[in-house]
Each structure stands twice: as C-alpha cells, then as structure tokens.
Design an enzyme around this catalytic site. Structure first.
Site: not given
Ligand code: FE
Ligand code: ZN
Length: 255
Positions: A133, A58, A56, A171, A114, A60-61
């Site tokens: 996520d 985001h 996805h 995570h 998410h 942090d990915h």
């Molecule tokens: Fe994440």
């Molecule tokens: Zn995420």
C-alpha cells in the site's frame, strides 16, 4: 537466481504473492490477507511455505497468518520499526537489510507513509518489488499514519529503481485510480492508453497488478508531482514537489 511469482487474489480486492526460488524450491509469501486462497494456491502448485514477508500491520495484510503458521511453520519477516504491532516476527529487519529466499536475495526499503513502518521487498535480480500500500498501480496508499513528506520520500526511492522493475502492489484499485488520474493529468496520452487497457482487463476479470515501474513513471500522478505539467494541473505553480504531491493526495482523498 530466478523467482517464479504467483499472484493470489484475496478478500474483496487484496493481492498476496507466492515467490518460489527456482534453484532451491524455497517459497516465500508476501502478505497474508486470508489463509484459504493461499493454502489452495500452495496445494495446487505442490509447494510448501518457508517464509512470510509482511509489508505492514493492517489486518487485510496479516489476518491469514496464524493459520499459515500453524500449517507450515514458516519464518516470518517484517519491519523492526513495527515489530510491536506486527504478528510475532522471527526476523525483524531495517531499511537496507538483506534476506534470502533460497538463493534469491531481497532487501528492505522503508516506504512509510500509509503506515509508519511499512516496508517494501526488492529483489534486484528478479526485477521485482513488492510495494503493498505504498506505490500502487496508478496510485498510492492513503496517508493513515505518515506525512505527505514521508510518502513522497518513499515513492521517490521506488521511482529510482530500474525502470524495468515489476511492481507488485497490494490491491486491485487500478480502475478507480485511473478515473482519478485522468482528472489531474488529462493531457497525458500514455495515461489515456493505460486507462483504456485497464478498462478492457477489468471487464474480463484480469488483474491489473503487477505493473511496470516504467508505466507508473509515465502515468501515475503520485510519481509525477515533480513535473511542471503536474504543478500546472493542480494549480499550485511555483510549489515544491512535496506541495504538489500533497495537493494531489488531498484531491484523491476527496474524489
Ligand atoms: Fe491494504
Ligand atoms: Zn494497508
């Protein structure tokens, strides 16, 4: 058709995964939270990077992707539905589409909730699903974009996979997820045992990801919203599965 899978801790509490197809030596990465730990893992293994699978959009990915693209020029795969927000994709896929890492076949499951356009990568022959996520160890991602209905439908698809499937989520949130899970499902002895195991692992710095789908089905409150005891636990007797899921998700948001 076997995959060697390496778990790579990134940032404060993210996980990326390297998958190497044993027959061909082709290597894929699931998510790119940051580049350095991934480059280091590739160097340590003596591997090249052939593909990146993005779950996805985001940061942090995906934030580690540009440096990996510059160094390895991998094929980048992600959701067609989210192509406008993801980094440039070489292959944009929809639910049910298949792709291969060497000789290992994977397919796309839409797990929106998410985010809208979040996908999971399922490798049936390797008994592995990469959920980031969506379904997480003892939890699920927050609903930033999708509805509870969407997330419940997504989790239900994952719940229907073979129970020996290994779940690689995005995570290390499991210890706090366990604390919350015990508040909504306090009579669950499998959950109590798992929570103790999680505490023991984290005290030694051992990751709690991946987990097995069987364990998630037995202990993850977000996969258990259809069970009578969960309806009682959240005090919405007579409610639909989605209503119970929604109530549990709300309780977690405010926990
Ligand atoms: Fe994440
Ligand atoms: Zn995420």
């Amino acid at each position: 058709m076997t995959l060697e899978i390496v778990t790579i801790p990134c940032l404060a509490d993210n996980y990326a995964f390297l998958l190497r197809d044993q027959e061909t030596g082709k290597v894929a990465l699931v998510d790119a939270p940051e580049s350095y730990p991934i480059q280091k893992a590739l160097q340590d293994k003596g591997w090249k990077l052939d593909m990146v699978l993005l779950t996805h959009h985001h940061n942090d990915h995906v934030d580690g992707l540009p440096e990996l693209v510059e160094e390895y020029h991998p094929q980048v795969i992600g959701a067609k539905a989210d192509a406008n927000r993801l980094p440039p994709l070489d292959l944009a896929l929809n639910e049910g589409d298949t792709f291969t890492v060497g000789e290992s076949e994977g397919y796309i499951i839409d797990v929106s909730g998410h985010t809208i356009g979040h996908i999971a990568f399922h490798f049936p022959y390797a008994n592995a699903v990469f959920t980031a996520d969506s379904l997480m160890a003892l939890g699920c991602g927050r609903l930033f974009e999708g509805t509870p209905e969407m997330m419940w439908a997504s989790l239900s698809k994952l719940a229907a996979l073979p129970t020996d499937t290994i779940v690689y989520s995005g995570h290390e949130y499991t210890a706090s997820n366990a604390k919350f899970a015990l508040t909504v499902d306090p009579g669950n002895s499998a959950l109590k045992a798992r929570a103790a195991d999680i505490t023991a692992r984290r005290s030694k710095g051992i990751p709690t990801v991946p987990s097995t789908l069987a364990d998630e089905l037995a202990t993850n409150p977000f996969l258990r919203a259809h069970l009578p005891e969960m309806k009682t636990a959240v005090g919405v007797e007579g409610a639909t599965d989605v209503e119970v899921f929604t109530a549990i998700r709300k309780q977690k948001d405010n926990y």
